[in-house]
Structures are given as C-alpha cells and as structure tokens.
Design a protein around this motif. Structure first.
Motif, PDB file in Angstrom:
ATOM      1  N   CYS A   1       0.806  -1.232   0.000  1.00 15.46           N
ATOM      2  CA  CYS A   1       0.000   0.000   0.000  1.00 15.46           C
ATOM      3  C   CYS A   1       0.833   1.273   0.000  1.00 15.46           C
ATOM      4  N   THR A   2       2.068   1.191   0.457  1.00 15.31           N
ATOM      5  CA  THR A   2       2.916   2.383   0.467  1.00 15.31           C
ATOM      6  C   THR A   2       3.384   2.746  -0.936  1.00 15.31           C
ATOM      7  N   GLY A   3       3.337   1.764  -1.864  1.00 14.31           N
ATOM      8  CA  GLY A   3       3.817   1.994  -3.219  1.00 14.31           C
ATOM      9  C   GLY A   3       5.325   1.859  -3.353  1.00 14.31           C
ATOM     10  N   ARG A   4       6.026   1.594  -2.254  1.00 14.31           N
ATOM     11  CA  ARG A   4       7.489   1.548  -2.288  1.00 14.31           C
ATOM     12  C   ARG A   4       8.059   0.186  -2.671  1.00 14.31           C
ATOM     13  N   THR A   5       7.231  -0.865  -2.679  1.00 11.96           N
ATOM     14  CA  THR A   5       7.765  -2.191  -3.007  1.00 11.96           C
ATOM     15  C   THR A   5       7.768  -2.452  -4.510  1.00 11.96           C
ATOM     16  N   GLY A   6       7.002  -1.655  -5.253  1.00  7.94           N
ATOM     17  CA  GLY A   6       6.908  -1.844  -6.699  1.00  7.94           C
ATOM     18  C   GLY A   6       5.907  -2.905  -7.126  1.00  7.94           C
ATOM     19  N   HIS A   7       5.259  -3.547  -6.164  1.00  6.82           N
ATOM     20  CA  HIS A   7       4.274  -4.570  -6.497  1.00  6.82           C
ATOM     21  C   HIS A   7       2.953  -3.952  -6.947  1.00  6.82           C
ATOM     22  N   ALA A   8       2.259  -4.700  -7.772  1.00  8.84           N
ATOM     23  CA  ALA A   8       0.892  -4.354  -8.157  1.00  8.84           C
ATOM     24  C   ALA A   8      -0.042  -5.332  -7.465  1.00  8.84           C
ATOM     25  N   GLU A   9      -1.202  -4.843  -7.072  1.00  3.50           N
ATOM     26  CA  GLU A   9      -2.252  -5.757  -6.633  1.00  3.50           C
ATOM     27  C   GLU A   9      -2.696  -6.491  -7.891  1.00  3.50           C
ATOM     28  N   ALA A  10      -2.661  -7.806  -7.856  1.00  2.00           N
ATOM     29  CA  ALA A  10      -2.928  -8.594  -9.060  1.00  2.00           C
ATOM     30  C   ALA A  10      -3.715  -9.850  -8.699  1.00  2.00           C
ATOM     31  N   ILE A  11      -4.170 -10.518  -9.736  1.00  2.00           N
ATOM     32  CA  ILE A  11      -4.819 -11.813  -9.544  1.00  2.00           C
ATOM     33  C   ILE A  11      -4.153 -12.839 -10.444  1.00  2.00           C
TER      34      ILE A  11
END
Length: 186
Positions: A51-61
């Motif tokens: 949620c911070t946006g700092r990990t570079g991950h996208a919420e995905a399925i």
C-alpha cells in the motif's frame, strides 16, 4: 485431451485485486482466482507494505482457467472491459503504482496476444485516451493475506463493494452473460 493439458494461468493487475477477483471468479472456465502481489522488488510483501507503493508490487490476480472453456483472448476482453486501462497508476479513487494496469504474461503466446490486443484497442480507438496497460513477463507472485481472498463475496454489504465492485459485476453480467458460470448469470 485431459484436464491437466488444458489448464493455464493468467496474471492481471487492474487496480484493486478485490475488483478483478470478483469479476473473474464468475467467468465460465475459470477454475480459481487468487489475489496477490507481483512485479515488485521484495520477497513476500505484506499488504501494508504494498500500500505504500514503495515495493513496486501491483495488486494482481492469478487466474487458473481451462482453455477448452475460455480463451486467453476472452479473458483479455473481459479484463479490458471491466477496468480503466487508460489511467496511469490509478483506478477511480485508488491511486499509486500498486493500482496500475498490467498484464504479466506466462509464455510467448500470451505476450503476443496481449500486445496484439492492445494494438487493436488503440487502432480502433476503443478508449478516448491511450491504453497505459503494461505487458511484462511473469514475475514472482505472492498470495495476499487470507482476508483479501474472495473479498467481494464475503463483504458485499461493505460500501466499497457496493459502490466500486458491484457496478463492475453488473457490467460483466450485461456484456458477458454468455461467458458466466450458471450460478452467476442473469
């Protein structure tokens, strides 16, 4: 051909994973949908970190589907029809790189299909603005916490579900009723 040979996986990020999960678990031929995180730089991220946006991950399925019942092309069509692929790092009020629109292909056929599909959308000017959906190779996928799995079905009375997700489900019912599991069709 046996079941194992026709089962494939697709990975989509279309904003909040609660929305995309709710859409695709209603689609005929889809065997499973798991919410999670992909495309980032750290192993096993937690929701609060993503949620911070700092990990570079996208919420995905991650979708497991039977290609004898639903094609990857059909999945792409549903994906692009049920989120806004023209807003960079945003879906509605959700903003940040974790809400980006992305396709994480699992093989070269998916890569070619996704790129071709976007080219057609652009050529036909299906959307008033350019498509910003990225097409990236599959990256490690981390399953989200249990409370994020099957979120919509377990929380339909929540305001977010009623205001944000329910309209996507209504659109799915309206335009893709022939592709819905009998338990979800109109």
């Amino acid at each position: 051909m046996d079941q194992e040979n026709t089962t494939k996986e697709a990975i989509f990020a279309g904003g909040c994973f609660w929305c995309t999960e709710a859409v695709f678990e209603r689609v005929k031929g889809v065997r499973a949908v798991v919410s999670g995180y992909t495309g980032g730089s750290i192993k096993n991220p937690a929701y609060r970190e993503v949620c911070t946006g700092r990990t570079g991950h996208a919420e995905a399925i991650k979708i497991t589907y039977d290609e004898n019942e639903i094609s990857y092309h059909d999945l792409l069509e549903i994906f692009f029809s049920t989120h806004d692929p023209t807003t960079l790092n945003r879906q509605g009020n959700d903003s940040g790189t974790q809400y980006r629109s992305a396709i994480f292909y699992t093989d070269e056929k998916q890569h070619e299909a996704a790129v071709s599909f976007i080219e057609i959308l652009e050529k036909e000017k299906v959307f008033p603005d350019p498509v910003v959906t990225t097409v990236e190779p599959e990256k490690p996928f981390y399953v989200a916490e249990e409370n994020h799995q099957d979120y919509y079905n377990n929380n339909t009375e929540q305001p977010y579900c009623q205001v944000i997700i329910s309209p996507k489900i209504k659109k799915l019912n309206r335009f893709f009723n022939d592709k819905l599991k009998s338990t979800y069709g109109i």
